[in-house]
Design an enzyme around this catalytic site. Structure first.
Site, PDB file in Angstrom:
ATOM      1  N   CYS A  92       4.881   0.067  -0.771  1.00 24.99           N
ATOM      2  CA  CYS A  92       4.778  -1.104   0.102  1.00 24.99           C
ATOM      3  C   CYS A  92       3.882  -0.923   1.325  1.00 24.99           C
ATOM      4  O   CYS A  92       2.886  -1.633   1.490  1.00 24.99           O
ATOM      5  CB  CYS A  92       6.172  -1.513   0.565  1.00 24.99           C
ATOM      6  SG  CYS A  92       7.313  -1.879  -0.782  1.00 24.99           S
ATOM      7  N   HIS A 148       6.950  -4.746   7.240  1.00 23.23           N
ATOM      8  CA  HIS A 148       7.009  -3.353   6.786  1.00 23.23           C
ATOM      9  C   HIS A 148       5.819  -2.511   7.255  1.00 23.23           C
ATOM     10  O   HIS A 148       5.339  -1.634   6.541  1.00 23.23           O
ATOM     11  CB  HIS A 148       7.127  -3.284   5.258  1.00 23.23           C
ATOM     12  CG  HIS A 148       7.791  -2.014   4.787  1.00 23.23           C
ATOM     13  ND1 HIS A 148       7.871  -1.656   3.460  1.00 23.23           N
ATOM     14  CD2 HIS A 148       8.396  -1.011   5.486  1.00 23.23           C
ATOM     15  CE1 HIS A 148       8.502  -0.510   3.349  1.00 23.23           C
ATOM     16  NE2 HIS A 148       8.827  -0.095   4.573  1.00 23.23           N
TER      17      HIS A 148
END
Length: 597
Positions: A92, A148
């Site tokens: 990610c 993130h």
């Protein structure tokens, strides 16, 4: 505006009447085969809508796999340009960092793993992000969804990195209904934010629906003729936990594997979300001067329902299944539409491509690793990209080499280091690229079983160099390292060249002050000023306190599909963000989920 075409009863049942048909009668005529070359010249820079999904595999879209029902995505891709030689990063944070900066991981210090919730780290503050460049070009910039990229200081937040507004979650994974996020046992907090404040009281609404609703609200209140818009919709779906309203699971009831069934339902919800967003683009006057980009952030995790078949490997690996991305571009501004592009393209390319499309000055940003790919995407011209550095991670090293595994190349490159590069048709992997199985679609109730065992990668123990002709062998079944040592040497030399430009790895130890219990029950920035910074330089020192800092993150790296045998990590942490969030939700979330499923 003509009236909307009526919805059929079948579509109402299939999609739970949560969306409206976005195709209008006068717009169907617009996309007939006879006028596919017609383009609309923009009166101002185009509106840019970038939709990023999480953990969607190569085999998890309808035009690659008819078992997955994505009629909207299939239609948009068919009328646009399908990107069938498109690469992302295997996990990610790296993909998001490269999208936002246009730089490889080795040039941001984020070449190792993800940014975990308690780590005092974030996207380097001295780098100008994509939305900041678009703001300079006159754009209104909005982000909805998963960040993130770190949040330990307010300066790291999306609203400080180029977005006029933000609504979403800061950590890597949250419960789709409660918005609870955990970083180990007892380390859980609420993670839904409006701008720079916690958005309390939003629990109970499925996150994909909530995010879509926010995007439509922004589109309805912005004036498209006055100012170009950049909308970044970063969906949490289809990342774990596997959660979906029952209405979406029902059409997949024939799938024997329960995880696959739930995962497929979540993909259908993504498809519905894109349909609603596209409908809003047409309704509010954006569509004729817009560019819509759809991309996944990394490959799927087959053991939680995803599929990269027939590619090798999975999320967290440098095999094609981890880095070959699903992606397409849909726009009336494309000069040549309804085609498949085999041009080599990487997620770093979106930065200069979109800045150029917006009329910005790409030359203001030094050190970009991406290329302006708009002529290649729109007109089909030759791609300026010849190679991709997938990554060099010095913190993942094999402890020993097997005979014939690459010792002869040690004078050029330390082949125990985990790294991967593609140059032209050739792809080289060194060190440990991650588990290299070929995993068929999870459609059998007893999976994994005999079918999967036929595809297990039994060989390669101790091996540290692999070479594949990806154009001729996209499934990485024929290792050519022994037959073409000349190509191996050339690609090892390229790795050594890139490594000389790498910045030190930033992977700091956890800060106990990040604990949500100390911050009102939510994940929020916990470092107030430079004086409050911890006394660490953020650089991981190889070999420091090696005996004391034994790796206790096996569950974490198993979830990421990365090798357990890594260099030392601070001791005493047996769980991570990924493992905890995948398997350990809050009690409230577990009870709610059991009731729904």
């Amino acid at each position: 505006m003509h009236a909307l075409t009526s919805l059929s009863m079948v579509s109402l049942l299939s999609f739970g009447h949560l969306s409206m048909e976005w195709t209008k009668s006068n717009q169907i005529k617009e996309h007939t085969q006879n006028d596919a070359s017609i383009t609309f010249e923009p009166k101002q820079p185009p509106h840019i809508i970038f939709i990023l999904t999480d953990d969607q595999g190569f085999n998890d879209i309808g035009y690659h796999n008819p078992d997955i029902r994505t009629p909207t995505l299939d239609k948009l891709a068919a009328e646009g340009v399908k990107l069938e030689n498109y690469y992302v990063q295997p996990i990610c944070t790296p993909s998001r960092s490269q999208l936002m900066t246009g730089r490889y991981q080795i040039h941001t210090g984020l070449q190792h793993s993800i940014i975990r919730p308690r780590q005092p780290s974030c996207l380097p503050l001295d780098m100008t992000t994509l939305p900041q460049r678009l703001q300079e070009a006159g754009y209104a910039t909005h982000m909805v969804g998963k960040w993130h990229l770190g949040f330990y200081r307010k300066e790291c937040l999306p609203t400080r990195r180029g977005f006029h507004s933000y609504f979403g979650s800061l950590t890597g994974s949250v419960d789709y209904y409660t918005y609870g996020s955990c970083d180990g046992p007892g380390l859980c907090g609420y993670d839904l934010h409006e701008g720079e404040t916690v958005a309390w009281g939003r629990g109970g609404k499925f996150s994909t629906h909530l995010y879509t609703q926010r995007v439509r609200k922004i589109l309805s209140t912005h004036h498209p003729a006055r100012q170009p818009l950049f909308m970044f919709l970063s969906l949490q779906a289809v990342h774990t936990p596997l959660q979906s309203p029952k209405a979406y699971i029902y059409p997949y009831r024939g799938m024997g594997n329960v995880a696959r069934r739930k995962y497929a339902a979540m993909v259908s919800i993504v498809d519905e979300a894109v349909r609603n967003v596209t409908y809003a683009l047409r309704k509010y006057g954006y569509y004729r001067n817009s560019v819509l980009i759809f991309s996944t952030d990394n490959g799927a995790q087959p053991f939680t329902g995803g599929s990269n078949w027939p590619l090798r490997g999975r999320k967290g690996t440098y095999w094609e299944g981890g880095v070959r991305g699903v992606g397409f571009v849909h726009s009336p501004l494309l000069r040549h539409r309804r085609r498949v592009s085999k041009a080599l393209l990487h997620i770093t390319d979106w930065y200069p491509t979109l800045v150029g499309l917006a009329g910005g000055n790409v030359s203001l940003t030094e050190g970009l690793d991406g290329y302006n790919m708009w002529p290649t995407i729109s007109e089909g011209t030759e791609s300026p990209r010849r190679e991709i550095l997938h990554n060099i991670d010095p913190l993942y090293q094999r402890s020993s080499l097997a005979p014939g595994s690459g010792q002869e190349a040690q004078h050029v490159w330390d082949t125990t280091v985990q790294a991967s590069i593609r140059v032209g048709d050739w792809k080289l992997l060194t060190g440990d690229p991650g588990h290299g199985d070929w995993i068929p679609p999870q459609v059998l109730a007893n999976f994994p079983g005999s079918w999967w065992n036929l595809e297990r990668n039994a060989g390669g123990t101790g091996k540290s160099v692999w070479l594949f002709n990806i154009t001729g062998d996209p499934y990485e079944r024929r290792d050519m390292a022994q037959q073409r040592p000349d190509v191996v040497d050339q690609l090892l030399a390229r790795l050594a060249h890139y490594n000389r430009t790498a910045v030190p790895v930033r992977f700091p130890t956890d800060d106990p002050r990040a604990n949500p219990d100390r911050n009102g029950g939510a994940w929020v920035p916990w470092v107030g000023s430079d004086k409050d910074e911890l006394k660490w330089n953020g650089i991981y020192k190889k070999g420091r306190n090696k005996k004391k800092k034994l790796c206790k993150l096996r569950s974490f790296f198993n979830k990421l599909n990365l090798p357990e045998k890594i260099l030392p990590h601070p001791a005493g942490r047996e769980h991570s963000a990924s493992s905890a969030l995948t398997s350990g939700r809050t009690a409230e979330g577990e009870q709610r989920q059991r009731r729904r499923q």
